[in-house]
Design an enzyme around this catalytic site. Structure first.
Site, PDB file in Angstrom:
ATOM      1  N   HIS A  63       0.820  -1.217   0.000  1.00  0.00           N
ATOM      2  CA  HIS A  63       0.000   0.000   0.000  1.00  0.00           C
ATOM      3  C   HIS A  63       0.850   1.261   0.000  1.00  0.00           C
ATOM      4  O   HIS A  63       0.353   2.330   0.335  1.00  0.00           O
ATOM      5  CB  HIS A  63      -0.915   0.014   1.242  1.00  0.00           C
ATOM      6  N   LYS A 105      -2.731  -8.837  -6.866  1.00  0.00           N
ATOM      7  CA  LYS A 105      -3.066  -9.885  -7.835  1.00  0.00           C
ATOM      8  C   LYS A 105      -4.297 -10.625  -7.342  1.00  0.00           C
ATOM      9  O   LYS A 105      -4.543 -10.698  -6.133  1.00  0.00           O
ATOM     10  CB  LYS A 105      -1.913 -10.885  -7.951  1.00  0.00           C
TER      11      LYS A 105
HETATM   12  N1  GLU Z   1      -1.493  -9.172 -15.525  1.00  0.00           N
HETATM   13  C1  GLU Z   1      -0.538  -8.264 -16.056  1.00  0.00           C
HETATM   14  C2  GLU Z   1       0.782  -8.385 -15.310  1.00  0.00           C
HETATM   15  O1  GLU Z   1       1.067  -9.405 -14.737  1.00  0.00           O
HETATM   16  C3  GLU Z   1      -1.073  -6.843 -16.135  1.00  0.00           C
HETATM   17  C4  GLU Z   1      -1.426  -6.202 -14.827  1.00  0.00           C
HETATM   18  C5  GLU Z   1      -2.149  -4.874 -14.971  1.00  0.00           C
HETATM   19  O2  GLU Z   1      -2.284  -4.365 -16.064  1.00  0.00           O
HETATM   20  O3  GLU Z   1      -2.596  -4.367 -13.925  1.00  0.00           O
HETATM   21  O4  GLU Z   1       1.600  -7.529 -15.347  1.00  0.00           O
END
Ligand code: GLU
Length: 469
Positions: A63, A105
């Site tokens: 954060h 994620k």
């Molecule tokens: N999933 C992609 C990555 O691993 C894109 C993440 C995003 O655009 O927030 O970088």
């Protein structure tokens, strides 16, 4: 624990290796390494008259900047350790390319191929609702994007669900990126990760002294490439590399690999894959049943662009590529990396090389917040001025400027602006990490340099915030 099941620990190991090159107190490094918030959800969805319990996650790693940012993955291999590791990588990735977000994620533990479109929509909308309930989504809080197994379609369901629950939120569209153009997406987002890989490798191959060390000439042209993964990332990387003169000699997918020393036409193969739902039986290349063996074939550049833990202590010694460009997140384990490093292989790390996706996501988020597309205000004006200049030149010189020349000089539209912003980001970020590598005699990898770059930026932000009571 095997190398494969400790992905989060692997990322932490890389951080520890880099921390020795910084002056931050140990406690601060510990704070940077941990995941700030881990949300595990189990929710029921009715699938074909049965109730199925779906396991899902969203992890906000850091954060130190908000919103947090990172994709959502649909795969039956999703687990908490994986999502935590991928969230951590997002933090470092954003720092390296100066995208002002923390890392996050998400993941849903399903094989999307086993569900109908309608079922996937219900799973996605329910997951989004769970994120809304706990403040794990929002334009200022946490902004998901596509990842393995997801794309525009899922992002549009997420945006729509969020907007239903937040009708007074003017910036609601910015709650997710990677949306279709008609729903607030930005031109160039779909190809962004793949195109970014090209820009990054082009930059890495542009230094004569670096190339000499690994016995290669500068430039992308004529270099042989093997790509593992022919989904959104692998396909666009291969396509743009081929457009720029690289020879794609191998393409690996989970069902097997293809090899042709003379090169594989990337668009022709994509067409075949879409029509047949597989690359098996593609007539213009040799089929190798055991897909991972393709990575051990001779080539200049190997691009693992599928999943993590592909190059480990078990196969690293057999890799013949001179450059490995990490299109995927975490494709090389620390033990694998140690072996590659001894062999003198140049590794261009994930947190830099595949950052094109999140970079263009940042552009999309900015576009949504500003409520206007890039180039909308000045495109016509630029075009008018351009036409006046062309008239003047033609009048004065008597030479007609060809349409091709005009196109190359014409005012930029959104796609041009996005691509040039992406290229600029990839060039500058490479310069930064290469400079860090050159500065430290004892540092031997671009990965460590990239982590040092990220730690410096994150550490300084934490200290400025004064978050330690
Ligand atoms: N999933 C992609 C990555 O691993 C894109 C993440 C995003 O655009 O927030 O970088």
């Amino acid at each position: 624990m095997s190398e494969q099941v400790k992905f989060f620990q692997n990322v932490a190991t890389y951080v520890d290796q880099a921390a020795g090159f910084t002056n931050f107190p140990k406690g601060l490094i510990e704070q940077i390494k941990v995941c700030n918030a881990v949300y595990q959800i189990n929710f029921p969805v009715k699938i074909k008259d049965k109730i199925q319990v779906i396991e899902a996650y969203r992890v906000q790693h850091s954060h130190h900047r908000l919103p947090t940012k990172g994709g959502i993955r649909y795969s039956d291999m999703v687990n908490q350790d994986e999502v935590m590791a991928l969230a951590a990588l997002m933090t470092y990735k954003c720092a390296v390319v100066n995208v002002p977000f923390g890392g996050a994620k998400g993941g849903i533990k399903i094989n999307p191929k086993e569900y109908t479109e309608d079922e996937l929509e219900r799973i996605t909308r329910r997951y989004t609702f769970e994120l809304i309930k706990k403040g794990f989504i929002g334009p200022a809080l946490d902004v998901p994007a596509p990842d393995y197994g997801t794309g525009e379609r899922e992002m549009s369901w997420i945006a729509d669900t969020f907007m239903q629950f937040n009708q007074q939120e003017l910036n609601a569209q910015a709650c997710v990126t990677g949306k279709p153009i008609g729903q607030g997406g930005v031109h160039g987002r779909t190809e962004a990760t793949g195109r970014g890989i090209f820009y990054g490798l082009k930059q890495a191959c542009s230094y004569a002294d670096d190339m000499k060390k690994i016995g290669l000439e500068t430039g992308i042209e004529g270099k042989t490439v093997i790509i593992q993964g022919f989904g959104n990332v692998g396909y666009h990387a291969a396509r743009v590399l081929q457009e720029n003169g690289a020879i794609i000699v191998g393409v690996a997918e989970y069902e097997g690999g293809l090899y042709n020393a003379k090169g594989i036409d990337v668009d022709d193969l994509k067409k075949f894959q879409i029509e047949n739902k597989t690359i098996r039986n593609y007539p213009k290349a040799k089929f190798i049943k055991q897909s991972n063996l393709l990575m051990e074939e001779v080539c200049d550049i190997l691009i693992p662009a599928a999943l993590e833990n592909q190059i480990t202590k078990d196969n690293a010694a057999k890799i013949k590529a001179k450059i490995i460009g990490e299109g995927a997140n975490g494709p090389i384990t620390p033990n694998g990396e140690a072996i590659l490093s001894k062999k003198g292989v140049m590794v261009v790390p994930d947190m830099y090389l595949n950052a094109g996706g999140v970079t263009v996501s940042y552009f999309e988020w900015l576009k949504n917040l500003s409520h206007v597309s890039f180039g909308r205000l000045d495109h016509r004006h630029q075009d008018d001025s351009f036409n006046k200049i062309i008239d003047l030149i033609e009048g004065n010189t008597g030479r007609r400027i060809s349409n091709r020349e005009k196109d190359a000089l014409r005012g930029a539209d959104e796609l041009d602006i996005v691509r040039s912003g992406l290229e600029d980001t990839m060039i500058n970020s490479y310069e930064n990490i290469r400079t860090i590598l050159k500065r430290h005699k004892k540092m031997n990898s671009l990965r460590t340099a990239a982590y040092v770059d990220a730690l410096d930026k994150i550490g300084v932000t934490y200290l400025k915030l004064g978050v330690f009571p």
